[in-house]
Scaffold this active site. Structure first.
Site, mmCIF file in Angstrom:
data_model
loop_
_atom_site.group_PDB
_atom_site.id
_atom_site.type_symbol
_atom_site.label_atom_id
_atom_site.label_comp_id
_atom_site.label_asym_id
_atom_site.label_seq_id
_atom_site.Cartn_x
_atom_site.Cartn_y
_atom_site.Cartn_z
ATOM 1 N N ASP A 16 -16.829 16.348 -38.073
ATOM 2 C CA ASP A 16 -16.869 16.069 -36.632
ATOM 3 C C ASP A 16 -15.532 15.481 -36.168
ATOM 4 O OD1 ASP A 16 -17.249 13.614 -38.002
ATOM 5 O OD2 ASP A 16 -18.475 12.766 -36.387
ATOM 6 N N HIS A 247 -12.298 5.998 -43.892
ATOM 7 C CA HIS A 247 -13.649 6.440 -44.264
ATOM 8 C C HIS A 247 -13.633 7.855 -44.866
ATOM 9 C CE1 HIS A 247 -15.494 3.002 -42.319
ATOM 10 N NE2 HIS A 247 -14.909 3.283 -41.174
HETATM 11 C C1 BDR Z 1 -17.799 7.709 -40.084
HETATM 12 O O1 BDR Z 1 -18.157 7.778 -38.705
HETATM 13 C C2 BDR Z 1 -17.181 8.501 -37.977
HETATM 14 O O2 BDR Z 1 -16.771 7.770 -36.864
HETATM 15 C C3 BDR Z 1 -16.015 8.706 -38.897
HETATM 16 O O3 BDR Z 1 -15.379 9.941 -38.655
HETATM 17 C C4 BDR Z 1 -16.619 8.630 -40.269
HETATM 18 O O4 BDR Z 1 -17.069 9.895 -40.697
HETATM 19 C C5 BDR Z 1 -17.540 6.260 -40.453
HETATM 20 O O5 BDR Z 1 -18.689 5.482 -40.321
HETATM 21 CA CA CA Z 2 -16.332 11.933 -39.569
#
Ligand code: BDR
Ligand code: CA
Length: 324
Positions: A16, A247
């Site tokens: 995403d 992340h």
């Molecule tokens: C996850 O949430 C999204 O905002 C980031 O892309 C990542 O996949 C982190 O909690």
């Molecule tokens: Ca993500």
């Protein structure tokens, strides 16, 4: 004479984009150990049309439009889309960086069909890397009960086993965006690795490292240089952090160097009710027989609990400075 071959791992990246998604994809593209068979898009950091356009733009920016993009779900399997997070990823999902409109378009085949077809063509060889809400994987499971047997491994960025959440006090954003889908995916009969907040909140890419990455003369570095300031500002305000938590890139580090992570093997349920909606709950008990009914018969998944963050950060910087 033996020629040393780099063993490549076939990947479908479900994503995403998303500033950290973009970083993860660029890292994967710069890694000869990984072969990206396609991107499948999902709502999450922004709406599905935005994340799809971002995936296409990203590939075009680094001249990799040969990689197919399939459009995924626009909302969770059992609820409504919670909405974009412009304060984290910008209104356009990529930190409000100025973006070119992609010249390419997504393929006609939807994400769930694409995942199943590619898996069937490469039985036992495909790793699904999920960097967003798990809706596409849940839909693929519902439509294609033979899918788990065709997949090598599912690696997800998401969840929190023994630490607080980031989207809510108890839930991580990707799981929180579709808890019902996550409960299906983490309960299916395939090997799953969860790279969640337990480890990603220990991996801080500093402002200095970001500057080193984005000062490079490459199309990818320029894009990150324009997308990262807003994302970085979010962590500064909410976490008092110098830099960002990486992340999604942590999952690429896991694929390249699993030794940098310590894992525990626990069955997991996802809370779908109450104010704890979206919390991933591991059962830390030893035996299935002693498990409370909600966890009985659930497969054990590999949960990353500790990380050698210096190794991961070295890898992130190395791959992102090598990228196109
Ligand atoms: C996850 O949430 C999204 O905002 C980031 O892309 C990542 O996949 C982190 O909690
Ligand atoms: Ca993500």
């Amino acid at each position: 004479v033996y020629k040393r071959q780099v063993m490549t791992r076939k990947l479908i990246i479900d994503t995403d984009p998303g500033v950290d998604d973009a970083m993860a994809i660029l890292m994967a593209l710069a890694s000869p150990e990984l072969e990206i068979l396609g991107l499948t898009t999902i709502f999450g950091n922004a709406a599905i049309d935005v994340t799809t356009s971002n995936a296409l733009t990203l590939l075009e920016t680094v001249s990799r439009s040969d990689i197919p993009v399939s459009v995924g779900e626009s909302k969770p399997i059992a609820s409504g889309y919670l909405g974009p997070v412009p304060q984290v990823h910008g209104a356009n999902g990529l930190g409000d960086a100025e973006l070119v409109t992609p010249n390419t378009s997504a393929s006609a085949e939807g994400a769930a069909t694409f995942i199943h077809r590619i898996a069937a063509e490469n039985p036992g060889q495909v790793t699904i890397l999920a960097l967003g809400p798990l809706t596409n994987l849940a839909v693929a499971l519902q439509r294609h009960p033979d899918l788990p047997a065709l997949i090598d491994r599912v690696v997800i960025m998401g969840g929190n086993a023994r630490v607080p959440g980031n989207a809510t006090p108890v839930a991580e954003a990707n799981i929180n965006n579709d808890p019902e889908a996550a409960d299906l995916v983490l309960g299916a009969d395939w090997p799953v690795t969860m790279v969640g907040l337990d480890v990603t909140h220990q991996i801080n890419l500093t402002g200095a490292a970001i500057d080193r990455i984005t000062s490079r003369e490459s199309a990818g570095a320029r894009l990150l240089g324009n997308a990262l300031p807003l994302y970085r500002g979010f962590f500064e305000v909410t976490n008092g952090l110098d830099g960002i938590y990486v992340h999604d890139p942590a999952t690429i580090a896991y694929l390249l160097d699993p030794e940098a992570f310590t894992t525990q093997s626990w069955p997991v349920r996802v809370e779908t009710e109450s104010f704890s909606r979206g919390k991933t709950w591991p059962n830390l008990g030893d035996t299935d027989e002693a498990a409370p009914p909600a966890w009985q018969g659930r497969p054990r998944i590999e949960i990353c609990t500790e990380v050698d963050s210096d190794s991961v950060l070295r890898l992130v910087e190395q791959r992102l400075t090598a990228s196109a």
